[in-house]
Design a protein around this motif. Structure first.
Motif, PDB file in Angstrom:
ATOM      1  N   ARG A 122     -10.808   7.558   9.078  1.00 38.16           N
ATOM      2  CA  ARG A 122      -9.783   7.871   8.073  1.00 38.16           C
ATOM      3  C   ARG A 122      -9.986   6.982   6.835  1.00 38.16           C
ATOM      4  O   ARG A 122      -9.993   7.454   5.700  1.00 38.16           O
ATOM      5  N   SER A 123     -10.180   5.689   7.071  1.00 37.90           N
ATOM      6  CA  SER A 123     -10.391   4.760   5.960  1.00 37.90           C
ATOM      7  C   SER A 123     -11.678   5.108   5.223  1.00 37.90           C
ATOM      8  O   SER A 123     -11.730   5.082   3.992  1.00 37.90           O
ATOM      9  N   TRP A 124     -12.707   5.441   5.964  1.00 40.37           N
ATOM     10  CA  TRP A 124     -13.992   5.783   5.355  1.00 40.37           C
ATOM     11  C   TRP A 124     -13.842   6.970   4.388  1.00 40.37           C
ATOM     12  O   TRP A 124     -14.356   6.936   3.265  1.00 40.37           O
ATOM     13  N   THR A 125     -13.111   8.007   4.797  1.00 42.02           N
ATOM     14  CA  THR A 125     -12.959   9.166   3.896  1.00 42.02           C
ATOM     15  C   THR A 125     -12.222   8.735   2.622  1.00 42.02           C
ATOM     16  O   THR A 125     -12.556   9.185   1.525  1.00 42.02           O
ATOM     17  N   GLU A 126     -11.241   7.843   2.769  1.00 38.09           N
ATOM     18  CA  GLU A 126     -10.470   7.421   1.589  1.00 38.09           C
ATOM     19  C   GLU A 126     -11.327   6.580   0.637  1.00 38.09           C
ATOM     20  O   GLU A 126     -11.242   6.741  -0.576  1.00 38.09           O
ATOM     21  N   TRP A 127     -12.148   5.706   1.191  1.00 40.69           N
ATOM     22  CA  TRP A 127     -13.079   4.923   0.354  1.00 40.69           C
ATOM     23  C   TRP A 127     -14.040   5.860  -0.368  1.00 40.69           C
ATOM     24  O   TRP A 127     -14.357   5.675  -1.543  1.00 40.69           O
ATOM     25  N   MET A 128     -14.528   6.849   0.364  1.00 41.14           N
ATOM     26  CA  MET A 128     -15.551   7.745  -0.191  1.00 41.14           C
ATOM     27  C   MET A 128     -14.975   8.681  -1.248  1.00 41.14           C
ATOM     28  O   MET A 128     -15.672   9.089  -2.180  1.00 41.14           O
ATOM     29  N   ALA A 129     -13.702   9.051  -1.110  1.00 40.57           N
ATOM     30  CA  ALA A 129     -13.104  10.018  -2.042  1.00 40.57           C
ATOM     31  C   ALA A 129     -12.662   9.347  -3.344  1.00 40.57           C
ATOM     32  O   ALA A 129     -12.501  10.025  -4.356  1.00 40.57           O
ATOM     33  N   ALA A 130     -12.466   8.029  -3.325  1.00 37.07           N
ATOM     34  CA  ALA A 130     -11.942   7.341  -4.519  1.00 37.07           C
ATOM     35  C   ALA A 130     -13.082   6.930  -5.441  1.00 37.07           C
ATOM     36  O   ALA A 130     -14.093   6.389  -4.994  1.00 37.07           O
ATOM     37  N   ARG A 131     -12.904   7.166  -6.752  1.00 36.61           N
ATOM     38  CA  ARG A 131     -13.978   6.856  -7.711  1.00 36.61           C
ATOM     39  C   ARG A 131     -14.114   5.372  -8.010  1.00 36.61           C
ATOM     40  O   ARG A 131     -15.183   4.898  -8.351  1.00 36.61           O
ATOM     41  N   ASP A 132     -12.998   4.641  -7.917  1.00 37.03           N
ATOM     42  CA  ASP A 132     -13.064   3.203  -8.199  1.00 37.03           C
ATOM     43  C   ASP A 132     -11.947   2.506  -7.420  1.00 37.03           C
ATOM     44  O   ASP A 132     -11.166   3.152  -6.723  1.00 37.03           O
ATOM     45  N   TRP A 133     -11.877   1.177  -7.575  1.00 36.52           N
ATOM     46  CA  TRP A 133     -10.874   0.424  -6.822  1.00 36.52           C
ATOM     47  C   TRP A 133      -9.464   0.856  -7.201  1.00 36.52           C
ATOM     48  O   TRP A 133      -8.578   0.911  -6.350  1.00 36.52           O
ATOM     49  N   ALA A 134      -9.244   1.146  -8.482  1.00 37.36           N
ATOM     50  CA  ALA A 134      -7.893   1.537  -8.907  1.00 37.36           C
ATOM     51  C   ALA A 134      -7.468   2.794  -8.147  1.00 37.36           C
ATOM     52  O   ALA A 134      -6.341   2.890  -7.649  1.00 37.36           O
ATOM     53  N   GLU A 135      -8.385   3.747  -8.027  1.00 42.50           N
ATOM     54  CA  GLU A 135      -8.045   4.989  -7.336  1.00 42.50           C
ATOM     55  C   GLU A 135      -7.885   4.742  -5.830  1.00 42.50           C
ATOM     56  O   GLU A 135      -7.003   5.308  -5.186  1.00 42.50           O
ATOM     57  N   LEU A 136      -8.739   3.869  -5.285  1.00 49.07           N
ATOM     58  CA  LEU A 136      -8.633   3.555  -3.855  1.00 49.07           C
ATOM     59  C   LEU A 136      -7.293   2.869  -3.557  1.00 49.07           C
ATOM     60  O   LEU A 136      -6.596   3.215  -2.599  1.00 49.07           O
ATOM     61  N   GLU A 137      -6.922   1.914  -4.416  1.00 52.08           N
ATOM     62  CA  GLU A 137      -5.647   1.214  -4.220  1.00 52.08           C
ATOM     63  C   GLU A 137      -4.480   2.197  -4.266  1.00 52.08           C
ATOM     64  O   GLU A 137      -3.529   2.081  -3.499  1.00 52.08           O
ATOM     65  N   ALA A 138      -4.583   3.153  -5.172  1.00 48.28           N
ATOM     66  CA  ALA A 138      -3.459   4.076  -5.361  1.00 48.28           C
ATOM     67  C   ALA A 138      -3.386   5.128  -4.258  1.00 48.28           C
ATOM     68  O   ALA A 138      -2.312   5.670  -3.999  1.00 48.28           O
ATOM     69  N   SER A 139      -4.514   5.403  -3.586  1.00 49.07           N
ATOM     70  CA  SER A 139      -4.512   6.568  -2.694  1.00 49.07           C
ATOM     71  C   SER A 139      -4.776   6.252  -1.222  1.00 49.07           C
ATOM     72  O   SER A 139      -4.657   7.129  -0.380  1.00 49.07           O
ATOM     73  N   HIS A 140      -5.131   5.004  -0.882  1.00 45.52           N
ATOM     74  CA  HIS A 140      -5.481   4.765   0.525  1.00 45.52           C
ATOM     75  C   HIS A 140      -4.235   4.640   1.406  1.00 45.52           C
ATOM     76  O   HIS A 140      -3.154   4.307   0.931  1.00 45.52           O
TER      77      HIS A 140
END
Ligand code: FES
Ligand SMILES: [Fe+2]
Length: 453
Positions: A427-445
């Motif tokens: 689950r975490s892997w898909t979220e890391w892979m789908a986010a373009r940058d840290w800002a997007e990862l922080e907002a969506s994980h």
């Protein structure tokens, strides 16, 4: 340092998130074999995350260095003249030659074997043959130092680096679960890495080697021969009904046997002397001292399981070994085994511990022969046109367990053998892979789970 990702048209955000279904535990097998996903992992998982580089004891003095990787990028971790650790890309700024060729050692500076460019321990370019004559003075050395990791930091003597300037600080990235995992290594006191990292290559995807470390289901079956041979006390380490899982932000997790709360309450009342004379629980040679509770938390200290620092650092044998699962293409993984022993361990203890380390895992390890074969066959089947269309089933325990949350913020699941750790990883892997940058990862994980899981 990180540029905008150029996504393979097949893999947009929605299609990446669809590779794992947390509601059913179904995993798309292409995560183990797809070339484009692999290339994206190098950027979005490895260059973006904090990667383990080395332990303090491997580079005690200025000039000591150890070579490690961020994905497929080779890094030199070298202690500078000022005592600070520099993490530098091991690629000459002239034509890209690998600068440092030894796996570890001591140097006063680094000289490239191709045309002789000369770099200081902090990466500064300090000498260029022919700078005045052939270049005619027309070369700005200050712009051509070795590239550095965007951030480098350490926790409890473990050095990490990331290529992402916008990554959160190491302490926050590790969170409770990552910090508890690393603390497991030094829970009984200061440690040092034994000389000689064992390295071997297995034909498997790196993630299947990672998800296996949470898998206490396979032990009885895959490693039956190790049990029969007497090298492994299966009943002593398995404890299938006393399993404990901790799931942390960004994909860190710890999973495996745990000391039940009532048993821990009795241990908590014991002095350190009483603990050192008492028989240890499940696979522990002795009980952890009182100070371990401060490092690992009152519940974290109950864990005898396997931590994984996302993405690829496994801590095993109750902190006596660490293993990196380094990606070498979608179907190849290089495993690096570090053995860590208490500083000044008595020779007999050292000998016994090293014997166990060599015989369990690594190229001569009985257990890794069993595991490696299963991992490579599972990876191989993910390449077949028909077989890769079948999902993998990671549903064990799904919806049957509850996360307990303590007032001090500790979260854990007391349960039986399960697949929570594997599901959290993917689950975490898909979220890391789908986010373009840290800002997007922080907002969506996803935050670390609470309630029913
Ligand atoms: S490639 Fe290093 S000096 Fe030319
Ligand atoms: Fe195994």
């Amino acid at each position: 340092m990180l540029g905008e990702a150029r996504l393979d048209p097949t893999w947009d955000r929605a299609s990446i998130l669809a590779l794992f279904d947390p509601a059913t535990g179904t995993l798309d097998r292409r995560v183990l074999s797809d070339e484009a996903l692999y290339r994206l992992e190098l950027e979005r998982i490895f260059a973006r995350g904090w990667n383990f580089m080395c332990h303090d004891s491997q580079i005690p003095n200025p000039g000591d260095y150890f070579i490690n990787y961020i994905g497929e990028d080779q890094m030199i971790c070298v202690r500078g003249d000022d005592g600070a650790v520099n993490v530098l890309l091991n690629t000459c700024r002239h034509r890209g030659n690998a600068l440092c060729r030894a796996e570890q050692g001591h140097a006063r500076s680094f000289v490239c074997s191709y045309h002789g460019w000369h770099y200081a321990l902090n990466g500064e370019l300090i000498g260029v043959p022919g700078q005045k004559t052939y270049y005619r003075g027309d070369l700005d050395r200050s712009r051509l130092g070795l590239a550095r990791a965007a951030q480098a930091d350490s926790y409890l003597g473990f050095h990490f680096a990331t290529m992402a300037p916008d990554a959160p600080p190491l302490h926050d990235f590790l969170g409770e679960v990552g910090r508890t995992g690393l603390a497991m290594v030094c829970a009984s006191g200061e440690v040092e890495v034994v000389d000689g990292v064992q390295k071997n290559v297995i034909d498997c995807n790196w993630k299947i080697a990672v998800d296996n470390l949470f898998d206490w289901y396979h032990v009885m079956y895959s490693h039956a021969s190790a049990g029969h041979s007497g090298i492994l006390d299966l009943a002593g380490i398995l404890h299938p009904n006393n399993q404990m899982v901790m799931l942390g932000e960004y994909g860190h997790a710890i999973s495996g046997p745990g000391v039940p709360k009532e048993a821990q309450a009795k241990i908590d009342l014991m002095s350190d002397e009483e603990r050192s004379n008492a028989p240890g629980p499940a696979g522990l040679s002795r009980l952890r001292p009182k100070s371990a509770t401060e490092l690992m938390g009152p519940n974290g200290v109950r864990s005898l399981g396997h931590p994984n620092i996302f993405p690829n650092l496994w801590i095993t044998l109750n902190g006596m070994q660490m293993c990196l699962r380094l990606p070498r293409g979608p179907s190849k993984t290089e495993l690096w085994w570090f053995t860590l022993l208490p500083k000044n361990a008595p020779p007999q203890f050292r000998q016994r511990a090293l014997r166990a380390a060599i015989h369990m895992f690594g190229p001569a390890g009985l257990l890794e022969q069993d595991d490696g074969e299963n991992w490579s066959q599972s990876t191989r089947s993910s390449r077949g046109f028909s077989s890769r269309r079948l999902g993998q089933a990671l549903s064990m325990g799904l919806g049957h367990d509850e996360v307990t949350e303590e007032a001090n913020g500790e979260r854990y699941i007391d349960t039986c053998v399960n697949e929570h750790g594997q599901r959290w990883l993917y689950r975490s892997w898909t979220e890391w892979m789908a986010a373009r940058d840290w800002a997007e990862l922080e907002a969506s994980h996803s935050p670390a789970p609470t309630g029913r899981v």
